[in-house]
Write an enzyme that holds these catalytic residues in place. Sequence first.
Site, PDB file in Angstrom:
ATOM      1  NE  ARG A  50      -4.493   1.548  -0.880  1.00 27.59           N
ATOM      2  CZ  ARG A  50      -5.074   1.771  -2.033  1.00 27.59           C
ATOM      3  NH1 ARG A  50      -6.389   1.625  -2.176  1.00 27.59           N
ATOM      4  NH2 ARG A  50      -4.390   2.141  -3.108  1.00 27.59           N
ATOM      5  N   GLY A  51      -4.492   5.185  -0.376  1.00 26.54           N
ATOM      6  CA  GLY A  51      -4.783   5.867  -1.641  1.00 26.54           C
ATOM      7  C   GLY A  51      -4.874   7.361  -1.327  1.00 26.54           C
ATOM      8  CB  ALA A  52      -3.225  10.283  -2.884  1.00 26.82           C
ATOM      9  NE  ARG A  93       1.100   5.446   3.756  1.00 32.33           N
ATOM     10  CZ  ARG A  93       0.692   4.789   2.672  1.00 32.33           C
ATOM     11  NH1 ARG A  93      -0.595   4.699   2.392  1.00 32.33           N
ATOM     12  NH2 ARG A  93       1.565   4.227   1.860  1.00 32.33           N
ATOM     13  CD  GLN A 200      -0.801  -1.468  -2.026  1.00 29.78           C
ATOM     14  OE1 GLN A 200      -0.068  -2.308  -2.562  1.00 29.78           O
ATOM     15  NE2 GLN A 200      -0.346  -0.597  -1.154  1.00 29.78           N
ATOM     16  CG  ASP A 241       0.500   8.289  -3.569  1.00 27.98           C
ATOM     17  OD1 ASP A 241       0.559   7.403  -4.443  1.00 27.98           O
ATOM     18  OD2 ASP A 241      -0.181   8.195  -2.533  1.00 27.98           O
ATOM     19  CG  ASN A 251       1.091   5.984  -8.364  1.00 26.79           C
ATOM     20  OD1 ASN A 251       0.257   6.296  -7.522  1.00 26.79           O
ATOM     21  ND2 ASN A 251       0.912   4.946  -9.161  1.00 26.79           N
ATOM     22  CE  LYS A 252       1.932   1.647  -3.067  1.00 23.79           C
ATOM     23  NZ  LYS A 252       2.541   1.831  -1.711  1.00 23.79           N
TER      24      LYS A 252
HETATM   25  O1  MRU Z   1       0.429   2.869  -0.317  1.00 26.28           O
HETATM   26  P1  MRU Z   1      -0.889   3.183  -0.953  1.00 26.28           P
HETATM   27  O2  MRU Z   1      -1.740   1.984  -1.165  1.00 26.28           O
HETATM   28  O3  MRU Z   1      -1.606   4.299  -0.228  1.00 26.28           O
HETATM   29  O4  MRU Z   1      -0.503   3.756  -2.392  1.00 26.28           O
HETATM   30  C1  MRU Z   1      -1.552   4.168  -3.228  1.00 26.28           C
HETATM   31  C2  MRU Z   1      -1.104   4.611  -4.566  1.00 26.28           C
HETATM   32  O5  MRU Z   1       0.072   4.655  -4.863  1.00 26.28           O
HETATM   33  C3  MRU Z   1      -2.167   5.085  -5.524  1.00 26.28           C
HETATM   34  O6  MRU Z   1      -1.812   4.792  -6.841  1.00 26.28           O
HETATM   35  C4  MRU Z   1      -2.318   6.604  -5.383  1.00 26.28           C
HETATM   36  O7  MRU Z   1      -2.490   6.972  -4.043  1.00 26.28           O
HETATM   37  C5  MRU Z   1      -3.439   7.130  -6.189  1.00 26.28           C
HETATM   38  S1  MRU Z   1      -5.015   6.737  -5.533  1.00 26.28           S
HETATM   39  C6  MRU Z   1      -6.197   7.447  -6.495  1.00 26.28           C
END
Ligand code: MRU
Length: 350
Positions: A50-52, A93, A200, A241, A251-252
């Site tokens: 996970r993470g963009a 996603r 996270q 994201d 973002n999250k």
């Molecule tokens: O649901 P996730 O864990 O994929 O969400 C991740 C985030 O919101 C991060 O802050 C974002 O992707 C940036 S990662 C460099």
Amino acid sequence: MKNDPIYWEGDVTQGKAVIIEQTKLPLVRQLLEIHSAEEMWDAIRKLKIRGAPAIGIAAAYGVVLGIRGEKLTLVADFMARLRQVCDYLASSRPTAVNLFWALRRMQDTAARHAESGVAAIKQILLAEAHEILAEDRRRCAAIGEYGQVLLLDGMRVITHCNAGGLATSGYGTALGVIFSAVSQGKKVHVYADETRPLWQGARLTTWELKEAGIPVTLICDNTAAFVMQQKKVDIAIVGADRIARNGDVANKIGTYSLAVVAKAHGVPFYVAAPLSTFDPSIHSGDAIPIEERGAEEVTAPTGVPIAPPGIQVYAPAFDVTPACYITGIITERGILRPPFQEAIGKLFSA
Ligand code: MRU
């Protein structure tokens, strides 16, 4: 490298992607082999990766896994199948634009080499996935380099979710800025929001910082305003994201609240993200699709119920922080400042 969240092992026909299974962290550091597009879809959907930026890299390798066994010999048929595999992976996603960016790039690469024949295109796609990963390493290093000037010795940083090595190719965006400052000899203390509902921040950000020997204090999400009121925080840095043309940032979930309380307390609020996270096709944050997750992630986050059975739940995974709350956006090309519409326009027309 030890904590690379994703890498490829082997050649195009027999090879596999290997990921750190992030839902098991921090208790177990388990590697998971991924052999098919379906397994990659599942890994992305279930946040095993996970993470963009990491999702973008995973999708690129997912494409390779999805087409490498194709027996089709006509390039046109192969291209149609490639499109199907990309559409399928795109359904894993909806919010992080890096996923769609990487899938577009894989298809464009194949189209540019249409003359080469199916066998060669498969090899070229694996090379392109490697390049997407390698490029992300360079981008994160540059973000760290540009961003570290914001951190003076002794500063206290608050961050939300995990925008570290695990969320990228291994170094991170928001955490990359911190790693870079520390590598310059600066002392930095991090407040990590736990990041409900899937933690996270508690599970991944604290783990990464602890491994790196960087002092970190875990706080509940609802503690952020209080630590700012107590003057314990100098700066906020988060990842993204998807960033719209006007600088609105998805973002999250919880990032927006953090930005609002940061503004209320005069704490500068920075977003760190590579250009692959910008979506110049979207004018404002209103058009960003926000993923909704299953109720059980809120009602039974560890498998043990914490709410009455059948209770109604609303679980958006992301929120949108309006550009007016953002002090700057740290990219691999430098730090963008408001008005973002203009700064982002210049970046993408260059
Ligand atoms: O649901 P996730 O864990 O994929 O969400 C991740 C985030 O919101 C991060 O802050 C974002 O992707 C940036 S990662 C460099």
